[in-house]
Design a protein around this motif. Structure first.
Motif, PDB file in Angstrom:
ATOM      1  N   PRO A 165      47.809  26.361  62.156  1.00  0.00           N
ATOM      2  CA  PRO A 165      48.419  27.686  61.977  1.00  0.00           C
ATOM      3  C   PRO A 165      47.922  28.697  63.003  1.00  0.00           C
ATOM      4  N   ILE A 166      48.799  29.597  63.400  1.00  0.00           N
ATOM      5  CA  ILE A 166      48.411  30.739  64.229  1.00  0.00           C
ATOM      6  C   ILE A 166      48.036  31.870  63.276  1.00  0.00           C
TER       7      ILE A 166
ATOM      8  N   ASP B 258      49.015  19.683  71.680  1.00  0.00           N
ATOM      9  CA  ASP B 258      48.719  20.447  70.468  1.00  0.00           C
ATOM     10  C   ASP B 258      49.964  21.216  70.023  1.00  0.00           C
ATOM     11  N   VAL B 259      50.125  21.347  68.705  1.00  0.00           N
ATOM     12  CA  VAL B 259      51.223  22.138  68.152  1.00  0.00           C
ATOM     13  C   VAL B 259      50.625  23.202  67.232  1.00  0.00           C
ATOM     14  N   TYR B 260      50.991  24.462  67.492  1.00  0.00           N
ATOM     15  CA  TYR B 260      50.546  25.592  66.672  1.00  0.00           C
ATOM     16  C   TYR B 260      51.786  26.272  66.101  1.00  0.00           C
ATOM     17  N   VAL B 261      51.648  26.786  64.897  1.00  0.00           N
ATOM     18  CA  VAL B 261      52.802  27.337  64.185  1.00  0.00           C
ATOM     19  C   VAL B 261      52.449  28.694  63.584  1.00  0.00           C
ATOM     20  N   LEU B 262      53.361  29.649  63.725  1.00  0.00           N
ATOM     21  CA  LEU B 262      53.195  30.935  63.054  1.00  0.00           C
ATOM     22  C   LEU B 262      53.643  30.787  61.596  1.00  0.00           C
ATOM     23  N   PRO B 263      52.742  30.955  60.632  1.00  0.00           N
ATOM     24  CA  PRO B 263      53.145  30.804  59.229  1.00  0.00           C
ATOM     25  C   PRO B 263      54.113  31.901  58.810  1.00  0.00           C
ATOM     26  N   GLY B 264      54.932  31.586  57.827  1.00  0.00           N
ATOM     27  CA  GLY B 264      55.855  32.576  57.276  1.00  0.00           C
ATOM     28  C   GLY B 264      55.916  32.422  55.765  1.00  0.00           C
ATOM     29  N   ARG B 265      56.695  33.270  55.103  1.00  0.00           N
ATOM     30  CA  ARG B 265      56.823  33.190  53.645  1.00  0.00           C
ATOM     31  C   ARG B 265      57.640  31.959  53.257  1.00  0.00           C
TER      32      ARG B 265
ATOM     33  N   ASP C 241      61.438  32.404  53.262  1.00  0.00           N
ATOM     34  CA  ASP C 241      62.115  32.881  54.476  1.00  0.00           C
ATOM     35  C   ASP C 241      62.815  31.726  55.165  1.00  0.00           C
ATOM     36  N   TYR C 242      64.132  31.875  55.385  1.00  0.00           N
ATOM     37  CA  TYR C 242      64.898  30.813  56.054  1.00  0.00           C
ATOM     38  C   TYR C 242      64.365  30.495  57.445  1.00  0.00           C
ATOM     39  N   PRO C 243      64.023  31.515  58.289  1.00  0.00           N
ATOM     40  CA  PRO C 243      63.554  31.186  59.643  1.00  0.00           C
ATOM     41  C   PRO C 243      62.190  30.491  59.684  1.00  0.00           C
ATOM     42  N   SER C 244      61.503  30.440  58.523  1.00  0.00           N
ATOM     43  CA  SER C 244      60.166  29.852  58.519  1.00  0.00           C
ATOM     44  C   SER C 244      60.129  28.437  57.937  1.00  0.00           C
ATOM     45  N   GLN C 245      61.273  27.929  57.478  1.00  0.00           N
ATOM     46  CA  GLN C 245      61.252  26.621  56.802  1.00  0.00           C
ATOM     47  C   GLN C 245      60.792  25.501  57.729  1.00  0.00           C
ATOM     48  N   GLY C 246      61.238  25.543  58.981  1.00  0.00           N
ATOM     49  CA  GLY C 246      60.805  24.519  59.926  1.00  0.00           C
ATOM     50  C   GLY C 246      59.326  24.631  60.240  1.00  0.00           C
TER      51      GLY C 246
END
Length: 372
Positions: free
Chosen positions: A281-282, A255-262, A265-270
């Protein structure tokens, strides 16, 4: 099995023979000792064994003596497992490229190796925002307090924060290195490394004194994904190594879970890319994440039996009965069903599909299944 250790070591010393090829040899010949003693004509029958590879094997094999090599190697590297050892982590044996040698330091917990204690990876950028750091600490703390072992790579940023938070919460953590087991990189994590040795484990497929090299870290990421039931990506730009770990997790059926971002935001593009590809999503309610990861709620003064009821349906073929017997009303990850049944992944997948069509099993997000 003890004899096989020397042959796993010897084969790993031959140039051009990597983990995938070793798996192929082991499956073809039954043991790596038999593969070592095979004639060139017998080796040629193995898929992908070309003329150049065969030449390397014949030349280098004659100069290596597995038993003697094992004795010498253990002087510099006393603690390591091979796939022939019963202590070798079970989940790693499921991946196509398990490391032939897995070096370890720290406190070994056999329940982790057997898959009884759930391992969850946390990965992300080396340059996290305050938002990423805050959520890493919250999630890692929650995982540690609910009986999960946190796995990461000892890198700067998200890795460091996840290890430290798990230890602070009184939990266990595993650091998988892209260097030798005794080489701390980055050097600023020396104190954290020492703390992990007292309340966790350090792993590497590289022998002692192996310095850092840029090619070693992406390879390291497959071990992080392979050890874990799930991978949580906290913050990751588009070229982050965390995405490599997530891709391995998808390949291995984790399983893959991801913390959403804006979105800006550069750190959230991936992370946003992974979400668009189907990662879960987390969300703010961590209880839901813990439930999905298989955390058992703590109920005061109540003893809860987690053994699934044996539902006997006389018309079911044996393989379907075997699968449904390990399932309950709580959803289980696909890899856990494989582990509990001891069946091949393809056989479990086929059985689950048939049980689903029969209305006996339902599939949940993240390749999880429960009995109806």
């Amino acid at each position: 099995m003890a004899v096989e250790r020397g042959y796993w070591l010897a084969w790993s010393q031959i140039s051009g023979i990597g983990p995938v090829f070793l798996q192929r040899l082991q499956q073809h010949f039954g043991t790596l000792q038999a593969a070592w003693e095979a004639s060139p004509a017998q080796l040629e029958a193995v898929e992908g064994f070309g003329f150049q590879t065969l030449q390397k094997v014949v030349q280098q094999r004659s100069r290596l003596h597995p038993e003697q090599l094992l004795i010498q190697h253990q002087e510099q590297n006393p603690n390591f497992w091979t796939p022939a050892d019963p202590e070798y982590p079970r989940l790693l044996l499921e991946i196509p490229s398990p490391p032939p040698l897995l070096y370890f330091r720290g406190e070994v917990e056999l329940l982790e190796n057997l898959g009884e204690t759930p391992l969850v990876a946390m990965v992300g950028t080396r340059q996290p925002s305050e938002y990423g750091i805050r959520w890493t600490r919250q999630i890692s703390t929650a995982l540690a307090k609910n009986g999960f072992t946190v796995v990461s790579g000892l890198a700067e940023g998200i890795d460091t924060e996840s290890h430290a938070a798990a230890l602070k919460a009184g939990g266990r953590t595993i650091a998988v290195l892209g260097t030798g087991i005794d080489v701390i990189y980055p050097a600023k994590n020396q104190q954290l490394y020492k703390q992990i040795l007292t309340a966790g484990l350090v792993l590497s497929e590289y022998p002692s004194k192996t310095p850092p090299d840029r090619t070693q870290f992406p390879r390291r990421n497959r071990i992080i994904a392979g050890l874990s039931r799930a991978v949580l990506v906290i913050e990751a730009p588009l070229k982050s190594g965390a995405l490599i770990t997530a891709n391995y997790a998808n390949e291995f059926g984790r399983d893959v879970y991801v913390l959403p971002g804006r979105v800006d935001d550069y750190p959230s593009q991936g992370c946003l890319k992974l979400l668009s590809q189907g990662a879960a999503p987390i969300l703010r309610e961590l209880d839901e994440l813990l439930r999905m990861l298989g955390a058992i709620p703590k109920i005061d003064s109540v003893s809860v039996s987690l053994e699934p009821q044996q539902l006997i349906l006389p018309d079911l073929p044996p393989e379907l009965q075997q699968v449904i017997n390990v399932m309950s009303s709580e959803s289980l990850p696909f890899d856990m069903i494989i582990q509990k049944t001891g069946m091949a992944a393809s056989a479990v997948s086929s059985a689950l599909l048939q049980l689903e069509l029969m209305g006996l099993v339902s599939q949940k997000p993240g390749m999880r299944y429960k009995r109806k």
